[in-house]
Design a protein around this motif. Structure first.
Motif, mmCIF file in Angstrom:
data_model
loop_
_atom_site.group_PDB
_atom_site.id
_atom_site.type_symbol
_atom_site.label_atom_id
_atom_site.label_comp_id
_atom_site.label_asym_id
_atom_site.label_seq_id
_atom_site.Cartn_x
_atom_site.Cartn_y
_atom_site.Cartn_z
ATOM 1 N N ASP A 413 0.962 -1.156 -0.023
ATOM 2 C CA ASP A 413 -0.106 -0.013 -0.045
ATOM 3 C C ASP A 413 0.967 1.208 0.027
ATOM 4 O OD1 ASP A 413 -1.726 1.922 0.577
ATOM 5 O OD2 ASP A 413 -2.619 1.081 2.195
ATOM 6 N N THR A 414 1.035 1.872 -1.353
ATOM 7 C CA THR A 414 2.074 3.004 -1.281
ATOM 8 C C THR A 414 1.278 4.247 -1.167
ATOM 9 O OG1 THR A 414 1.704 2.943 -3.668
ATOM 10 C CG2 THR A 414 3.479 1.545 -2.924
ATOM 11 N N THR A 418 1.331 13.538 -6.512
ATOM 12 C CA THR A 418 2.035 14.202 -7.630
ATOM 13 C C THR A 418 3.379 14.762 -7.420
ATOM 14 O OG1 THR A 418 -0.244 14.307 -8.570
ATOM 15 C CG2 THR A 418 1.562 15.739 -9.647
ATOM 16 N N ASP A 501 -2.395 15.709 3.697
ATOM 17 C CA ASP A 501 -3.064 14.594 4.371
ATOM 18 C C ASP A 501 -3.266 14.694 5.925
ATOM 19 O OD1 ASP A 501 -4.184 13.117 2.175
ATOM 20 O OD2 ASP A 501 -2.054 12.549 1.660
ATOM 21 N N ARG A 516 -7.673 13.830 3.070
ATOM 22 C CA ARG A 516 -7.011 15.125 2.573
ATOM 23 C C ARG A 516 -7.390 16.042 4.011
ATOM 24 N NH1 ARG A 516 -3.083 15.816 -1.277
ATOM 25 N NH2 ARG A 516 -4.017 18.103 -0.921
ATOM 26 N N LYS A 522 -10.941 13.227 -3.729
ATOM 27 C CA LYS A 522 -10.545 11.985 -4.332
ATOM 28 C C LYS A 522 -11.638 11.274 -4.903
ATOM 29 C CE LYS A 522 -6.034 11.888 -4.575
ATOM 30 N NZ LYS A 522 -5.318 10.936 -5.420
ATOM 31 N N ARG A 527 -7.721 13.053 -8.420
ATOM 32 C CA ARG A 527 -7.434 14.228 -7.437
ATOM 33 C C ARG A 527 -8.272 15.342 -8.396
ATOM 34 N NH1 ARG A 527 -1.655 15.956 -4.992
ATOM 35 N NH2 ARG A 527 -2.226 17.994 -4.660
HETATM 36 O O1 PRX Z 1 -4.762 11.893 -0.261
HETATM 37 C C1 PRX Z 1 -3.713 10.905 -0.752
HETATM 38 C C2 PRX Z 1 -3.965 10.025 -1.571
HETATM 39 O O2 PRX Z 1 -3.760 10.933 -2.922
HETATM 40 C C3 PRX Z 1 -3.222 12.009 -2.728
HETATM 41 C C4 PRX Z 1 -2.355 12.493 -3.926
HETATM 42 O O3 PRX Z 1 -2.882 12.321 -4.916
HETATM 43 P P1 PRX Z 1 -2.290 12.476 -6.569
HETATM 44 O O4 PRX Z 1 -1.289 13.695 -6.253
HETATM 45 O O5 PRX Z 1 -3.328 12.533 -7.566
HETATM 46 O O6 PRX Z 1 -1.263 11.088 -6.408
HETATM 47 C C5 PRX Z 1 -2.098 9.801 -6.303
HETATM 48 C C6 PRX Z 1 -0.968 8.902 -6.906
HETATM 49 C C7 PRX Z 1 0.186 8.874 -6.104
HETATM 50 C C8 PRX Z 1 -2.596 12.000 -1.469
HETATM 51 O O7 PRX Z 1 -2.484 13.274 -0.765
HETATM 52 N N1 PRX Z 1 -3.061 8.811 -1.531
HETATM 53 C C9 PRX Z 1 -2.262 8.266 -2.420
HETATM 54 N N2 PRX Z 1 -2.005 7.227 -2.159
HETATM 55 C C10 PRX Z 1 -2.324 6.742 -0.996
HETATM 56 C C11 PRX Z 1 -3.109 8.059 -0.672
HETATM 57 N N3 PRX Z 1 -4.022 8.008 0.586
HETATM 58 C C12 PRX Z 1 -4.042 6.896 1.222
HETATM 59 N N4 PRX Z 1 -3.240 5.848 0.981
HETATM 60 C C13 PRX Z 1 -2.598 5.723 -0.072
HETATM 61 N N5 PRX Z 1 -1.701 4.523 -0.629
#
Ligand code: PRX
Length: 633
Positions: A413-414, A418, A501, A516, A522, A527
């Protein structure tokens, strides 16, 4: 999306990796590697050594001008040279680099050598057009090899690419194109989606009416729809014609580690989208290291990341990470459930996919169809699974673990963004997993949960997720907006990066991301900025004012709930609802999923006129309104 913390607090299950997974892994002991990463600069220096540099750096990290950090100072490198060229002098020369598959069942394979030739032709074509180092090239293309080729060609000659997600529509497209000041657009006739062809050319034609900087449009014939040479305007040329006669050799540009690599737009809670700018050297080190160790990429792997190249997941882990490691990457164009909900499992069986990385929303969607589909196919080739984009609920985690991984395959779970460019919080295959937790910061990454003043909060208590030390793949600024870069991310909590977050840490130091802390939505992992949706609403003649919040949705995580003040004489009835749905979709694209619209007389605002979405959210979920002292009335 806020998570139900009471459920998560009860989540005590722990899953340990099997012996085989650990024995095979590059990193056999997670905790030891985390310890190693505490020797921070030495750790990231060692990782940089795995790439081929034209000239080595003088210094690993320069922190003199915070928050404008610099990595691998004065190092010279080229991404495409590392991701493509260097493999053609090895046994990987004829190995498949890109395996393209679409939902119609078409397949195309490109070896490293074939990719090398295609990229060089494109690079030469762009040079002939007068594209120089530092110029921006925009792309609005489907998930297809030509998108990877175009991006790699830019990186080869030092041009900056700006990819617009093909699921965004006219309004969003115009805003991103104009902000990036691109002169060239590479687009296509269409893309396949759930049995239909989405006409990208039509959308880009409409958008380009409002994009004055574009001088040349390169049009890829991809879906074979009827566009003839005679239909093209003077500034348009077909992709194949464009490459005709271009030599298949091209010298890589020596890029400074800190030269820009790409701009990628993402949404914030206010104002226009943010042009997140990534540079070259640190980004390469960050994505290659994380992919190699988190997904334990080995010689015999077949890697599949289902993320779209139009988002950061695709940039870092469909293209750059896998190619920098010389593995085979699957590029899939289509929906997860077309022609049936077994489509993805069928591909895994047919090609023997070993590592599979997807989004919680896709898992929840496929879960709806029960265990039947994953059980039809033999998924035993899988060794590691992964998720990204939003918090994964333990039920979806368990379903994925049992039905796809057959209780043998660890789930990574990563957590990342961006802005971060690379995974920042994630287990490694040798970790002990807890369903719903992204576990701990990656080795060499320093994250914490703090209060508004930057003080760590007690274990188990919620707070702001922050990153306390710079990391190699960090974004360097927001394109042409250094002030916003400093203000939004670095000036909020002293000395650290504020991620946006909320999170909490448990007694084992595991992070549980709660969603967030700002107004960003989301939706199915995408996003979406509240401000963008609101301005799409008010650009319709019936709408005077709009406020948008996220509403929980069992599959998509969140959908839009819009509160609308309509102009005199309008009522929110079926016809107008339909029209508004269509209008917002036209402006933003299918990512803007509207769950509900409500007509209101007033919106809660502060005395300075800012909409208090927090109150709308509280009212919607029946929670206490909290502090209302700043409310106008
Ligand atoms: O809220 C978190 C969520 O996705 C946000 C970032 O979105 P974006 O820039 O579009 O990138 C998505 C792909 C990397 C973060 O601030 N998020 C991303 N991965 C997770 C997550 N929330 C929980 N667990 C995750 N593994």
């Amino acid at each position: 999306m806020k998570r139900d913390t009471t459920v998560l607090l009860d989540e005590k299950r722990i899953f340990k990796p099997d012996v085989e997974t650990v024995e095979r892994a590059h990193v056999k002991n997670w905790e030891n590697e985390i310890e190693k990463g505490k020797n921070f600069e030495a750790y990231w220096e060692e990782k940089a050594e795995e790439l081929e540099w034209f000239e080595k750096w003088d210094k690993v990290l320069d922190e003199t001008n915070k928050p404008f950090y610099q990595w691998y100072v004065n190092g010279k490198i080229n991404l495409t040279y590392n991701a493509v060229d260097r493999w053609i002098y090895t046994e990987k020369r004829n190995q498949v680099a890109i395996l393209y598959i679409n939902e119609r069942g078409d397949e195309e394979k490109l070896t490293y050598y074939e990719l090398y030739r295609q990229v060089n032709k494109m690079a030469n074509g762009l040079k002939n057009l007068g594209v120089n180092k530092g110029d921006t090239v925009s792309m609005y293309l489907p998930m297809c090899p030509e998108l990877l080729i175009s991006m790699l060609a830019c990186a080869k000659i030092g041009a900056v690419h700006s990819v617009v997600y093909s699921g965004l529509s006219v309004g969003a497209f115009v805003e991103r194109m104009n902000d990036a000041n691109a002169k060239i657009l590479i687009t296509a006739d269409g893309t396949y989606r759930r049995g239909k062809i989405i006409n990208l050319k039509k959308i880009s034609d409409e958008a380009l009416l409002q994009c004055p900087t574009i001088e040349t449009v390169i049009v890829l014939k991809h879906t074979g729809s009827e566009i003839n040479v005679s239909d093209l305007s003077g500034r348009e040329i077909f992709y194949d014609r464009f490459l005709e006669g271009e030599p298949a050799e091209c010298e890589p540009e020596w890029m400074d580690a800190e030269d820009p690599l790409f701009i990628l737009y993402t949404s914030g809670s206010t104002g226009k989208p943010k042009g997140v700018l990534h540079t070259t050297g640190g980004y390469m080190v960050g994505v290659a290291t994380t992919l190699k160790n988190i997904f334990d990429i080995q010689k015999d792997d077949l890697w599949w990341c289902t993320g779209d190249i139009g988002w950061i997941t695709g940039h870092s882990y469909v293209i750059y990470g896998p190619l920098l490691l010389g593995t085979t990457t699957i590029v899939y164009e289509g929906a997860p459930d077309y022609p049936d909900p077994g489509a993805w499992w069928k591909i895994i069986e047919k090609h023997g996919v070993t590592k599979f990385y997807t989004a919680p929303t896709a898992i929840r969607h496929l879960m709806r169809f029960g265990n039947k589909y994953p059980n039809i196919y033999n998924l035993s080739s899988l060794r590691i699974l992964g998720t990204v984009g939003e918090p994964i609920n333990p039920e979806a985690w368990m379903w994925f673990y049992k039905n796809v991984g057959k209780e043998k395959t660890p789930i990574m779970d990563t957590w990342w963004q961006t802005e971060t460019g690379m995974h920042l919080i994630s287990p490694l295959p040798s970790a002990h997993l807890k369903p719903g937790s992204a576990t701990k910061p990656f080795p060499g990454v320093d994250a914490d949960v703090v209060d508004e003043d930057g003080n760590p909060v007690p274990l188990g208590k919620g707070g702001y997720l922050v990153i306390k030390k710079p990391w190699p793949a960090m974004f360097r600024t927001l394109y042409e907006d250094e002030e916003r870069f400093q203000q939004v991310y670095w000036n909020q909590i002293p000395g650290v990066y504020k991620a946006g977050d909320m999170a909490r840490k448990d007694e084992d130091g595991y992070f549980w991301i709660q969603g967030r802390s700002d107004d960003v939505l989301k939706i199915a992992g995408h996003r979406v900025g509240t401000a963008e949706v609101e301005s799409a609403f008010v650009s319709h003649p019936a709408v005077a004012e709009a406020a948008v919040i996220g509403k929980s949705d069992p599959i998509k995580g969140q959908v839009i709930k819009a509160f609308l003040i309509l102009k005199e004489g309008y009522q929110l009835k079926t016809k107008l609802i339909e029209e508004l749905n269509k209008h917002v979709r036209y402006e933003l694209g299918p990512v803007a999923v509207i769950g509900e619209m409500e007509q209101v007389e007033k919106l809660p605002k502060t005395r300075s006129g800012k909409i208090m979405r927090r109150l709308l959210r509280a009212k919607e979920s029946g929670e206490d309104l909290g502090d209302t002292s700043t409310l106008e009335e």
